[in-house]
Design a protein around this motif. Structure first.
Motif, short mmCIF file in Angstrom:
data_model
loop_
_atom_site.label_atom_id
_atom_site.label_comp_id
_atom_site.label_asym_id
_atom_site.label_seq_id
_atom_site.Cartn_x
_atom_site.Cartn_y
_atom_site.Cartn_z
N GLU A 60 0.83 -1.24 -0.08
CA GLU A 60 0.00 0.10 -0.01
C GLU A 60 0.87 1.06 0.00
OE1 GLU A 60 -3.37 0.12 -0.03
OE2 GLU A 60 -3.67 -1.71 -0.32
N TRP A 61 0.30 2.25 -0.58
CA TRP A 61 0.91 3.55 -0.55
C TRP A 61 0.12 4.54 -0.65
CZ3 TRP A 61 2.52 -0.62 -3.53
CH2 TRP A 61 3.80 -1.09 -3.31
N LYS A 62 0.48 5.82 0.00
CA LYS A 62 -0.61 6.83 0.21
C LYS A 62 -1.02 7.55 -1.08
CE LYS A 62 2.36 9.35 2.93
NZ LYS A 62 3.37 9.02 3.44
N SER A 63 -0.32 7.56 -2.18
CA SER A 63 -0.67 8.25 -3.33
C SER A 63 -0.03 7.78 -4.54
CB SER A 63 -0.70 9.76 -3.24
OG SER A 63 0.79 10.10 -3.19
N ILE A 64 -0.48 8.14 -5.66
CA ILE A 64 0.59 7.69 -7.01
C ILE A 64 2.08 8.41 -6.94
CG2 ILE A 64 -0.55 9.48 -8.69
CD1 ILE A 64 0.35 5.73 -9.21
N LEU A 65 1.90 9.60 -6.42
CA LEU A 65 3.22 10.53 -6.04
C LEU A 65 4.03 9.66 -5.10
CD1 LEU A 65 4.97 12.85 -6.50
CD2 LEU A 65 3.66 14.01 -4.78
N ASP A 66 3.55 9.06 -4.06
CA ASP A 66 4.18 8.35 -3.08
C ASP A 66 4.73 7.29 -3.67
OD1 ASP A 66 5.29 7.71 -0.39
OD2 ASP A 66 3.17 6.37 -0.13
N VAL A 67 4.16 6.61 -4.63
CA VAL A 67 4.79 5.31 -5.23
C VAL A 67 5.99 5.58 -6.00
CG1 VAL A 67 4.27 3.62 -7.01
CG2 VAL A 67 2.43 4.32 -5.50
N PHE A 68 6.06 6.63 -6.85
CA PHE A 68 7.05 6.88 -7.68
C PHE A 68 8.15 7.59 -6.73
CE2 PHE A 68 4.22 6.54 -11.17
CZ PHE A 68 4.82 5.80 -12.08
N GLN A 69 7.87 8.44 -5.63
CA GLN A 69 8.83 8.62 -4.83
C GLN A 69 9.63 7.36 -4.08
OE1 GLN A 69 6.62 11.62 -2.57
NE2 GLN A 69 7.64 13.24 -3.51
N ASN A 70 8.87 6.55 -3.76
CA ASN A 70 9.62 5.30 -3.31
C ASN A 70 10.13 4.43 -4.29
OD1 ASN A 70 8.84 4.25 -0.38
ND2 ASN A 70 7.13 5.35 -0.98
N THR A 71 9.75 4.65 -5.34
CA THR A 71 10.68 3.93 -6.76
C THR A 71 12.00 4.71 -6.64
OG1 THR A 71 8.83 3.55 -7.85
CG2 THR A 71 10.71 3.76 -9.22
N LEU A 72 11.95 5.96 -6.68
CA LEU A 72 13.28 6.70 -6.76
C LEU A 72 14.30 6.37 -5.53
CD1 LEU A 72 15.11 8.82 -8.00
CD2 LEU A 72 13.97 10.56 -6.78
N ALA A 73 13.70 6.34 -4.36
CA ALA A 73 14.41 5.97 -3.13
C ALA A 73 14.94 4.54 -3.11
CB ALA A 73 13.61 6.16 -2.00
#
Ligand code: OFO
Length: 174
Positions: free
Chosen positions: A79-92
């Protein structure tokens, strides 16, 4: 023949690449669950590419007369908070992987393993691309904010991504 330290580190990298594949499949599932099917498709391509990364390392260990030891793949977030959160986690996550590749390269220097240094150059370049891809999508999402049309357009664009097997695997007999 691979030395023990290098073999252990590459085996850990194979595990990390498989974990990445599993993570991105989970992110694809999340995207499907919120109706972003193009972004889901983007992550499904990412899932296949990560398996390729693991296979390139697998083939390399075999070619160097080493032994691949496959360990358990840890659970991934779902689970993620939002689609932005998903891509931020991808970058990290990609930044963490870059760090692992850099450490592996540094080890191959101290161990005077020139073949491993040569093989890792592809991964070093690949990580530049991986981080840049995630950053570009984050920038786009920040620009779009809550604009539905913008999100629709970006989803369409990301959905057009196609998978191409890594060249070294296409030509490999392994
Ligand atoms: Fe294998 O590059 Fe992403 O994690």
């Amino acid at each position: 023949m691979l030395n023990e330290k290098i073999q252990t580190a590459i085996n850990a990298q194979i595990n990390a690449e498989m974990w990445s594949a599993y993570l991105y499949l989970s992110m694809a599932s999340y995207c499907h669950s919120i109706g972003q099917t193009g972004m889901a498709r983007w992550y499904e391509v990412q899932f296949k590419e990560e398996q390729d990364h693991a296979k390139i390392l697998f083939n390399y260990v075999i070619q160097r007369n080493g032994k691949v030891l496959l360990r358990a793949i840890n659970a991934v977030p779902t689970e993620w908070k939002s689609i932005l959160d998903v891509f931020q986690n991808t970058l990290a996550h990609e930044q963490d992987i870059t760090e692992m590749i850099n450490k592996l390269y540094a080890l191959s220097i101290t161990e005077n393993d020139y073949a491993t240094q040569s093989m890792l150059k592809w991964f070093i370049d690949e990580q530049v691309e991986e981080e840049d891809n995630a950053q570009t999508i984050i920038d786009n999402l920040k620009m779009i904010k809550d604009d539905g049309v913008g999100l629709f357009m970006l989803d369409k664009e990301l959905g057009a991504r196609t998978y191409a097997m890594a060249a070294s695997l296409v030509n490999s007999t392994l």
